[in-house]
Write a protein that holds these residues in place. Structure first.
Motif, PDB file in Angstrom:
ATOM      1  N   LEU A 102     -27.705  -1.328  10.676  1.00 50.13           N
ATOM      2  CA  LEU A 102     -26.260  -1.120  10.449  1.00 50.13           C
ATOM      3  C   LEU A 102     -26.186  -2.228   9.003  1.00 50.13           C
ATOM      4  N   ALA A 103     -27.172  -2.628   8.387  1.00 51.51           N
ATOM      5  CA  ALA A 103     -27.305  -3.441   7.447  1.00 51.51           C
ATOM      6  C   ALA A 103     -26.783  -4.821   7.988  1.00 51.51           C
ATOM      7  N   ALA A 104     -26.950  -5.257   8.944  1.00 54.13           N
ATOM      8  CA  ALA A 104     -26.593  -6.273   9.517  1.00 54.13           C
ATOM      9  C   ALA A 104     -27.819  -7.227  10.008  1.00 54.13           C
ATOM     10  N   PRO A 105     -27.720  -8.658  10.122  1.00 46.10           N
ATOM     11  CA  PRO A 105     -29.034  -9.401  10.624  1.00 46.10           C
ATOM     12  C   PRO A 105     -29.250  -9.200  11.921  1.00 46.10           C
ATOM     13  N   ALA A 106     -30.542  -9.434  12.315  1.00 43.21           N
ATOM     14  CA  ALA A 106     -30.662  -9.278  13.845  1.00 43.21           C
ATOM     15  C   ALA A 106     -30.056 -10.303  14.699  1.00 43.21           C
ATOM     16  N   GLU A 107     -29.839 -11.429  13.945  1.00 40.53           N
ATOM     17  CA  GLU A 107     -29.170 -12.535  14.902  1.00 40.53           C
ATOM     18  C   GLU A 107     -27.710 -12.192  15.218  1.00 40.53           C
ATOM     19  N   ALA A 108     -26.807 -11.076  14.312  1.00 40.72           N
ATOM     20  CA  ALA A 108     -25.723 -10.849  14.541  1.00 40.72           C
ATOM     21  C   ALA A 108     -25.751  -9.997  15.945  1.00 40.72           C
ATOM     22  N   GLY A 109     -26.711  -9.051  16.099  1.00 39.85           N
ATOM     23  CA  GLY A 109     -26.785  -8.125  17.024  1.00 39.85           C
ATOM     24  C   GLY A 109     -27.110  -8.740  18.558  1.00 39.85           C
ATOM     25  N   ILE A 110     -27.832  -9.967  18.303  1.00 39.63           N
ATOM     26  CA  ILE A 110     -28.437 -10.816  19.513  1.00 39.63           C
ATOM     27  C   ILE A 110     -27.238 -11.453  19.990  1.00 39.63           C
ATOM     28  N   ALA A 111     -26.240 -11.945  19.000  1.00 38.16           N
ATOM     29  CA  ALA A 111     -24.963 -12.636  19.541  1.00 38.16           C
ATOM     30  C   ALA A 111     -23.993 -11.710  20.143  1.00 38.16           C
ATOM     31  N   ALA A 112     -23.985 -10.295  19.461  1.00 34.62           N
ATOM     32  CA  ALA A 112     -23.014  -9.432  20.056  1.00 34.62           C
ATOM     33  C   ALA A 112     -23.429  -9.047  21.570  1.00 34.62           C
ATOM     34  N   GLY A 153     -18.563 -11.393  14.792  1.00 34.71           N
ATOM     35  CA  GLY A 153     -18.553 -11.030  13.228  1.00 34.71           C
ATOM     36  C   GLY A 153     -19.116  -9.717  12.728  1.00 34.71           C
ATOM     37  N   SER A 154     -19.387  -8.834  13.554  1.00 32.32           N
ATOM     38  CA  SER A 154     -19.820  -7.429  13.294  1.00 32.32           C
ATOM     39  C   SER A 154     -18.712  -6.432  13.391  1.00 32.32           C
ATOM     40  N   ASP A 155     -18.717  -5.789  12.423  1.00 32.53           N
ATOM     41  CA  ASP A 155     -17.431  -4.634  12.565  1.00 32.53           C
ATOM     42  C   ASP A 155     -18.255  -3.307  12.232  1.00 32.53           C
ATOM     43  N   LEU A 156     -18.265  -2.523  13.572  1.00 31.65           N
ATOM     44  CA  LEU A 156     -18.878  -1.474  13.773  1.00 31.65           C
ATOM     45  C   LEU A 156     -17.868  -0.326  13.681  1.00 31.65           C
ATOM     46  N   GLY A 157     -18.502   0.888  12.703  1.00 32.09           N
ATOM     47  CA  GLY A 157     -17.569   1.920  12.871  1.00 32.09           C
ATOM     48  C   GLY A 157     -17.844   2.758  13.942  1.00 32.09           C
ATOM     49  N   PHE A 158     -17.142   4.131  14.009  1.00 32.80           N
ATOM     50  CA  PHE A 158     -17.504   5.126  15.122  1.00 32.80           C
ATOM     51  C   PHE A 158     -18.591   5.456  15.443  1.00 32.80           C
ATOM     52  N   VAL A 159     -19.267   6.077  14.092  1.00 31.65           N
ATOM     53  CA  VAL A 159     -20.582   6.529  14.313  1.00 31.65           C
ATOM     54  C   VAL A 159     -21.602   5.492  14.787  1.00 31.65           C
ATOM     55  N   ALA A 160     -21.412   4.342  14.469  1.00 36.00           N
ATOM     56  CA  ALA A 160     -22.149   3.612  15.021  1.00 36.00           C
ATOM     57  C   ALA A 160     -22.209   3.015  16.262  1.00 36.00           C
ATOM     58  N   ALA A 161     -21.095   3.063  16.722  1.00 30.91           N
ATOM     59  CA  ALA A 161     -20.563   2.905  18.337  1.00 30.91           C
ATOM     60  C   ALA A 161     -21.247   3.637  19.202  1.00 30.91           C
ATOM     61  N   VAL A 162     -21.483   5.031  18.667  1.00 29.32           N
ATOM     62  CA  VAL A 162     -21.553   6.239  19.399  1.00 29.32           C
ATOM     63  C   VAL A 162     -23.056   6.597  19.198  1.00 29.32           C
ATOM     64  N   THR A 163     -23.845   5.799  18.451  1.00 30.91           N
ATOM     65  CA  THR A 163     -25.415   6.006  17.971  1.00 30.91           C
ATOM     66  C   THR A 163     -26.157   4.701  18.859  1.00 30.91           C
ATOM     67  N   ILE A 164     -25.741   3.731  17.855  1.00 32.28           N
ATOM     68  CA  ILE A 164     -26.544   2.408  18.257  1.00 32.28           C
ATOM     69  C   ILE A 164     -26.281   1.753  19.431  1.00 32.28           C
ATOM     70  N   LEU A 165     -25.146   1.738  19.832  1.00 30.55           N
ATOM     71  CA  LEU A 165     -24.560   1.073  21.130  1.00 30.55           C
ATOM     72  C   LEU A 165     -25.230   1.779  22.301  1.00 30.55           C
TER      73      LEU A 165
END
Length: 329
Positions: A284-294, A242-254
């Motif tokens: 990313l303005a998304a809940p921590a739970e979404a990050g844990i699930a991903a 349920g989380s939609d990551l953009g390119f910038v987020a993919a190359v910084t946060i991940l």
């Protein structure tokens, strides 16, 4: 009659100490996951995993397999430059096996150590170890380079991803660590004795296997493709939950989350990876739970992608068991 050593067995110098460290890593993993369950909304994490979109998850699995296959080719290229020729099938099988052991067994590097040990017969243990270490080092340096470029781009591009100060500070600390390690290597070469010779030998292997003319473009191309598969697999797992990551987020946060997996304090990065995702997902303005699930979905995907390593291990043990059976009778 003396028994021949098992080539698939990785010797440990101190079994009691090994068991203590293994138990400690298991405890750290369970404690971290338990803390995350209580500090966040654990049932919400389970709900996100229960509603996973399977097409995205299958795409993530395909990317994870691509990462293993390309990594095996990078190891084969590195080893060949150090006079250690590997057949493509052997390199792929060994890499699946080492990936499975790294993810399933406490320690994080036992699979890589076994990979070097089993291939030492061609060019010696030193060359085999150098090939494995250099192959992993190139991958980590590529990860850091992409992360640094992503963070710099996020900072200087107007309207891009906003990174809080603590994230920038963390990336700055990682950059200083990389510079310090490079400086340490240069300093070791100035010493005398076996330490200086070892550092000089490693640098010579680096120049030959990674930086040589005609080699570095292939190393770079494979490393970028491998990292793209790794980040793509994680991004697809995020989309599946349920989380939609953009390119910038993919190359910084991940990359920051994947860096947490390098800390050798858990089993397969579990707990550390989820904690990093919980801390960074709100950026990313998304809940921590979404990050844990991903992160959990990604951990399961890469573990499933490594399962061919079990078949490699079992297929090697069957012939030895068949050969030892008649002798026992």
């Amino acid at each position: 009659m003396s028994q021949r050593p098992d080539p698939d067995r990785v010797p440990d110098p101190a079994p009691p100490r090994r068991h203590v460290w293994a138990a400690l890593r298991i405890c750290v993993t369970l404690v971290l996951l338990g803390l995350l369950w209580h500090l966040t909304d654990g049932p919400q994490v389970l709900a996100l995993l229960a509603q996973v979109e399977w097409p995205w998850l299958l795409a993530a699995l395909a990317m994870a397999h691509g990462q293993v296959l390309l990594s095996a080719l990078r190891w084969r290229l590195t080893a060949a430059q150090l006079d250690q020729p590997l057949r493509k099938a052997d390199a792929i099988g060994e890499y699946y096996l080492s990936q499975f052991i790294n993810l399933a067994v406490p320690g994080g590097v036992l699979g890589d150590a076994g990979r070097a040990l089993r291939q030492r017969h061609q060019a010696g243990m030193l060359r085999a170890a150098q090939a494995v270490v250099l192959e992993r080092l190139v991958g980590q340096m590529t990860l850091f380079a992409v992360m640094f470029c992503g963070v710099i781009g996020a900072v200087i591009v107007p309207g891009g991803l906003y990174l809080p100060g603590w994230v920038n500070d963390l990336v700055g600390c990682l950059a200083l660590c990389v510079i310090a390690l490079a400086g340490l290597g240069a300093g070791l070469m100035q010493l005398r004795g076996p330490v200086a010779r070892a550092a000089a030998g490693f640098l010579a292997a680096l120049r030959r296997a990674v930086l040589a003319r005609g080699v570095w473009p292939r190393q770079m191309g494979l490393s970028i493709a491998i990292l793209a598969c790794n980040l793509g697999s994680f991004a697809f797992c995020a989309a599946a939950t349920g989380s939609d990551l953009g390119f910038v987020a993919a190359v910084t946060i991940l990359p920051l989350i994947l860096t947490a997996m390098m800390i050798p304090l858990s089993v397969g990065g579990w707990g550390l990876r989820e904690g990093a995702a919980a801390a960074l997902w709100p950026v990313l303005a998304a809940p921590a739970e979404a990050g844990i699930a991903a992160s959990i979905a990604f951990g399961l995907v890469i573990l499933v992608a490594s399962l061919p390593g079990v078949w490699v291990l079992l297929s090697r043990r069957r012939p030895r068991a068949a050969q030892q059976g008649p002798k026992a009778r």
